[in-house]
Design a protein around this motif. Structure first.
Motif, PDB file in Angstrom:
ATOM      1  N   ASP A 118      -1.819  13.885  -2.466  1.00 51.24           N
ATOM      2  CA  ASP A 118      -0.570  13.160  -2.691  1.00 51.24           C
ATOM      3  C   ASP A 118      -0.242  13.115  -4.182  1.00 51.24           C
ATOM      4  OD1 ASP A 118       1.603  11.435  -2.360  1.00 51.24           O
ATOM      5  OD2 ASP A 118       0.344   9.649  -2.293  1.00 51.24           O
ATOM      6  N   ARG A 119      -1.246  12.778  -4.986  1.00 51.08           N
ATOM      7  CA  ARG A 119      -1.011  12.641  -6.423  1.00 51.08           C
ATOM      8  C   ARG A 119      -0.726  13.987  -7.073  1.00 51.08           C
ATOM      9  NH1 ARG A 119       1.569   9.266  -8.591  1.00 51.08           N
ATOM     10  NH2 ARG A 119       0.910   8.313  -6.647  1.00 51.08           N
ATOM     11  N   ILE A 120      -1.420  15.027  -6.640  1.00 57.40           N
ATOM     12  CA  ILE A 120      -1.154  16.371  -7.173  1.00 57.40           C
ATOM     13  C   ILE A 120       0.297  16.750  -6.905  1.00 57.40           C
ATOM     14  CG2 ILE A 120      -1.686  18.829  -6.915  1.00 57.40           C
ATOM     15  CD1 ILE A 120      -4.585  17.899  -6.156  1.00 57.40           C
ATOM     16  N   GLU A 121       0.749  16.508  -5.678  1.00 57.11           N
ATOM     17  CA  GLU A 121       2.117  16.891  -5.314  1.00 57.11           C
ATOM     18  C   GLU A 121       3.146  16.126  -6.130  1.00 57.11           C
ATOM     19  OE1 GLU A 121       5.852  17.539  -3.828  1.00 57.11           O
ATOM     20  OE2 GLU A 121       4.961  15.520  -3.801  1.00 57.11           O
ATOM     21  N   VAL A 122       2.922  14.842  -6.323  1.00 56.43           N
ATOM     22  CA  VAL A 122       3.880  14.017  -7.058  1.00 56.43           C
ATOM     23  C   VAL A 122       4.010  14.478  -8.512  1.00 56.43           C
ATOM     24  CG1 VAL A 122       4.205  11.698  -8.011  1.00 56.43           C
ATOM     25  CG2 VAL A 122       3.703  11.985  -5.585  1.00 56.43           C
ATOM     26  N   LEU A 123       2.949  15.038  -9.054  1.00 51.41           N
ATOM     27  CA  LEU A 123       2.963  15.478 -10.451  1.00 51.41           C
ATOM     28  C   LEU A 123       3.741  16.774 -10.662  1.00 51.41           C
ATOM     29  CD1 LEU A 123      -0.757  14.718 -11.386  1.00 51.41           C
ATOM     30  CD2 LEU A 123       1.269  13.533 -12.274  1.00 51.41           C
ATOM     31  N   ILE A 124       4.109  17.440  -9.584  1.00 50.13           N
ATOM     32  CA  ILE A 124       4.827  18.711  -9.710  1.00 50.13           C
ATOM     33  C   ILE A 124       6.272  18.472 -10.129  1.00 50.13           C
ATOM     34  CG2 ILE A 124       5.680  20.733  -8.453  1.00 50.13           C
ATOM     35  CD1 ILE A 124       3.179  20.509  -6.676  1.00 50.13           C
ATOM     36  N   ASN A 125       6.689  19.172 -11.153  1.00 51.18           N
ATOM     37  CA  ASN A 125       8.070  19.127 -11.640  1.00 51.18           C
ATOM     38  C   ASN A 125       8.817  20.318 -11.046  1.00 51.18           C
ATOM     39  OD1 ASN A 125      10.490  19.261 -13.046  1.00 51.18           O
ATOM     40  ND2 ASN A 125       9.577  18.775 -15.037  1.00 51.18           N
ATOM     41  N   ASN A 126       9.788  20.033 -10.198  1.00 47.67           N
ATOM     42  CA  ASN A 126      10.501  21.112  -9.513  1.00 47.67           C
ATOM     43  C   ASN A 126      11.363  21.959 -10.443  1.00 47.67           C
ATOM     44  OD1 ASN A 126       9.470  20.410  -6.953  1.00 47.67           O
ATOM     45  ND2 ASN A 126      11.036  18.835  -6.709  1.00 47.67           N
ATOM     46  N   ASP A 127      11.571  21.495 -11.660  1.00 51.25           N
ATOM     47  CA  ASP A 127      12.401  22.234 -12.612  1.00 51.25           C
ATOM     48  C   ASP A 127      11.593  23.187 -13.492  1.00 51.25           C
ATOM     49  OD1 ASP A 127      14.735  20.943 -11.749  1.00 51.25           O
ATOM     50  OD2 ASP A 127      14.338  19.232 -13.067  1.00 51.25           O
ATOM     51  N   VAL A 128      10.284  23.190 -13.304  1.00 50.39           N
ATOM     52  CA  VAL A 128       9.411  24.049 -14.110  1.00 50.39           C
ATOM     53  C   VAL A 128       8.593  24.925 -13.168  1.00 50.39           C
ATOM     54  CG1 VAL A 128       7.538  24.102 -15.808  1.00 50.39           C
ATOM     55  CG2 VAL A 128       9.256  22.268 -15.892  1.00 50.39           C
ATOM     56  N   HIS A 129       8.426  26.189 -13.516  1.00 47.56           N
ATOM     57  CA  HIS A 129       7.630  27.080 -12.668  1.00 47.56           C
ATOM     58  C   HIS A 129       6.236  26.488 -12.478  1.00 47.56           C
ATOM     59  CE1 HIS A 129       5.459  30.604 -11.198  1.00 47.56           C
ATOM     60  NE2 HIS A 129       6.643  31.154 -10.941  1.00 47.56           N
ATOM     61  N   ILE A 130       5.771  26.521 -11.251  1.00 46.14           N
ATOM     62  CA  ILE A 130       4.522  25.853 -10.903  1.00 46.14           C
ATOM     63  C   ILE A 130       3.346  26.325 -11.755  1.00 46.14           C
ATOM     64  CG2 ILE A 130       3.995  27.508  -9.052  1.00 46.14           C
ATOM     65  CD1 ILE A 130       3.245  23.724  -9.019  1.00 46.14           C
ATOM     66  N   LEU A 131       3.292  27.600 -12.093  1.00 42.27           N
ATOM     67  CA  LEU A 131       2.150  28.119 -12.850  1.00 42.27           C
ATOM     68  C   LEU A 131       2.174  27.679 -14.309  1.00 42.27           C
ATOM     69  CD1 LEU A 131       1.824  31.752 -11.413  1.00 42.27           C
ATOM     70  CD2 LEU A 131       0.609  29.667 -10.725  1.00 42.27           C
ATOM     71  N   PHE A 132       3.335  27.230 -14.785  1.00 43.73           N
ATOM     72  CA  PHE A 132       3.439  26.770 -16.166  1.00 43.73           C
ATOM     73  C   PHE A 132       3.029  25.304 -16.319  1.00 43.73           C
ATOM     74  CE2 PHE A 132       7.065  30.029 -16.888  1.00 43.73           C
ATOM     75  CZ  PHE A 132       6.124  31.042 -17.002  1.00 43.73           C
ATOM     76  N   GLN A 133       2.828  24.612 -15.224  1.00 48.60           N
ATOM     77  CA  GLN A 133       2.507  23.185 -15.310  1.00 48.60           C
ATOM     78  C   GLN A 133       1.137  22.834 -14.744  1.00 48.60           C
ATOM     79  OE1 GLN A 133       5.081  20.757 -12.646  1.00 48.60           O
ATOM     80  NE2 GLN A 133       6.022  22.681 -12.014  1.00 48.60           N
ATOM     81  N   ARG A 134       0.417  23.828 -14.267  1.00 44.95           N
ATOM     82  CA  ARG A 134      -0.862  23.519 -13.624  1.00 44.95           C
ATOM     83  C   ARG A 134      -1.869  22.903 -14.597  1.00 44.95           C
ATOM     84  NH1 ARG A 134      -3.241  29.578 -12.180  1.00 44.95           N
ATOM     85  NH2 ARG A 134      -2.708  30.587 -14.154  1.00 44.95           N
ATOM     86  N   CYS A 135      -1.860  23.328 -15.858  1.00 49.14           N
ATOM     87  CA  CYS A 135      -2.819  22.773 -16.824  1.00 49.14           C
ATOM     88  C   CYS A 135      -2.609  21.272 -17.000  1.00 49.14           C
ATOM     89  CB  CYS A 135      -2.695  23.486 -18.168  1.00 49.14           C
ATOM     90  SG  CYS A 135      -3.273  25.193 -18.133  1.00 49.14           S
ATOM     91  N   ASN A 136      -1.355  20.856 -17.061  1.00 51.52           N
ATOM     92  CA  ASN A 136      -1.056  19.434 -17.215  1.00 51.52           C
ATOM     93  C   ASN A 136      -1.485  18.646 -15.983  1.00 51.52           C
ATOM     94  OD1 ASN A 136       0.376  17.077 -18.490  1.00 51.52           O
ATOM     95  ND2 ASN A 136       1.596  17.274 -16.616  1.00 51.52           N
ATOM     96  N   ILE A 137      -1.221  19.186 -14.794  1.00 52.50           N
ATOM     97  CA  ILE A 137      -1.600  18.504 -13.558  1.00 52.50           C
ATOM     98  C   ILE A 137      -3.115  18.361 -13.472  1.00 52.50           C
ATOM     99  CG2 ILE A 137      -1.599  18.669 -11.037  1.00 52.50           C
ATOM    100  CD1 ILE A 137       1.125  20.097 -11.273  1.00 52.50           C
ATOM    101  N   ILE A 138      -3.817  19.428 -13.800  1.00 53.40           N
ATOM    102  CA  ILE A 138      -5.285  19.396 -13.779  1.00 53.40           C
ATOM    103  C   ILE A 138      -5.806  18.320 -14.722  1.00 53.40           C
ATOM    104  CG2 ILE A 138      -7.364  20.699 -14.387  1.00 53.40           C
ATOM    105  CD1 ILE A 138      -5.751  23.247 -13.539  1.00 53.40           C
ATOM    106  N   GLN A 139      -5.215  18.235 -15.901  1.00 55.11           N
ATOM    107  CA  GLN A 139      -5.665  17.263 -16.897  1.00 55.11           C
ATOM    108  C   GLN A 139      -5.450  15.830 -16.421  1.00 55.11           C
ATOM    109  OE1 GLN A 139      -7.310  18.191 -19.560  1.00 55.11           O
ATOM    110  NE2 GLN A 139      -7.639  16.080 -20.246  1.00 55.11           N
ATOM    111  N   VAL A 140      -4.291  15.569 -15.837  1.00 54.11           N
ATOM    112  CA  VAL A 140      -3.987  14.216 -15.356  1.00 54.11           C
ATOM    113  C   VAL A 140      -4.977  13.804 -14.265  1.00 54.11           C
ATOM    114  CG1 VAL A 140      -2.301  12.799 -14.127  1.00 54.11           C
ATOM    115  CG2 VAL A 140      -1.545  14.334 -15.951  1.00 54.11           C
ATOM    116  N   ILE A 141      -5.254  14.703 -13.345  1.00 49.89           N
ATOM    117  CA  ILE A 141      -6.184  14.391 -12.256  1.00 49.89           C
ATOM    118  C   ILE A 141      -7.593  14.160 -12.798  1.00 49.89           C
ATOM    119  CG2 ILE A 141      -7.289  15.294 -10.175  1.00 49.89           C
ATOM    120  CD1 ILE A 141      -4.402  14.409  -9.737  1.00 49.89           C
TER     121      ILE A 141
END
Length: 274
Positions: free
Chosen positions: A139-162
């Motif tokens: 749930d938390r991983i999904e909520v962190l996804i920004n639909n305006d940014v390509h998913i592969l460009f934001q994975r590092c930030n999501i990983i860090q937050v988790i």
């Protein structure tokens, strides 16, 4: 009217999950994408097939307790405060007495319980059901996804937050860290084709088909959710359904057809979830 009515559980759950996505608060596709993440984690852990499918179904309906409250939908999407537990408990109460969805009630009840404890349930660590722990991090991983940014460009930030959060099972954080190395994991989450078809091989309910009475049982759940979107509607959907059925009986329709009218009445305002 149909002479018979048989629906596979997957079809109904998919439809009801889609109804939960009719949100005006920016969590569209949230349940499907959470379920996809949970599916990947469950497969990595080599869960038994029945456990995996209960996980997926629970993820698809995990926010059913907030479906009637737009403000709470917005809140759960962006916050992890103590109020987060309210909709999880409500979801449990909605589903616990239902056949066959009652099996999803417990996982949904604890899907925001924090691994370190301090939860209303009193549970912590591995006392929290594994399925609930998986839904929580998914749930938390999904909520962190920004639909305006390509998913592969934001994975590092999501990983860090988790990684920086102590809310989640450390073992599941490690699983996520391993999965995050693969591009397919991220691309599956945002792929609309995959979102529409990842349930195709789900078979937990086997050859079981819901008959009209099973459908009515579950439709009454969603009618209650719909009617709670307003303080003025109370049991509006159920009352409309009763009127539909009464009029159908007076017009001489068969028992099955009258039940179909009742079912239609229960779901006639489903669009209010939007």
């Amino acid at each position: 009217m149909f002479n018979s009515l048989k629906v596979h559980p997957v079809s109904f759950i998919r439809a009801m999950s889609n109804a939960l996505e009719l949100s005006a608060t920016g969590i569209s596709r949230h349940h499907r994408r959470t379920a996809i993440i949970a599916k990947h984690i469950g497969e990595f852990l080599k869960l038994k097939q029945d456990e995996l499918e209960i996980l997926i179904y629970s993820a698809l309906l995990h926010d059913i307790g907030a479906a009637s409250n737009w403000n709470e939908k917005h809140f759960i999407a962006y916050c992890e405060d103590d109020l987060i537990f309210n909709h999880a408990e409500k979801g449990y109460l909605i589903l616990k007495d239902s056949y066959p969805l009652g099996i999803l009630a417990e996982p949904i009840r604890y899907h925001h319980d924090r691994y370190y404890g301090g939860n209303p349930s009193g549970l912590k660590g591995e006392d929290i059901p594994l399925i609930s722990r998986i839904i929580h991090i998914s749930d938390r991983i999904e909520v962190l996804i920004n639909n305006d940014v390509h998913i592969l460009f934001q994975r590092c930030n999501i990983i860090q937050v988790i990684k920086e959060s102590n809310y989640f099972d450390p073992k599941l954080v490690q699983v996520f860290n391993e999965l995050s190395k693969f591009e397919y994991f991220w691309l599956d989450i945002v792929n609309p084709i995959y979102q529409n078809h990842f349930l195709d091989d789900i078979s937990f309910f086997g050859k079981l088909l819901f008959d009209i009475d099973d459908l009515i049982d579950m439709a009454e759940i969603f009618a209650k959710v719909v009617d709670e979107t307003s303080h003025y509607t109370a049991e509006h959907s159920k009352n409309v359904a009763k009127i539909y059925k009464f009029l159908a009986e007076k017009r001489g329709f068969s028992n099955l057809e009258c039940k179909q009218f009742y079912l239609a009445g229960l779901l006639h305002d489903l669009g209010k979830l939007a």
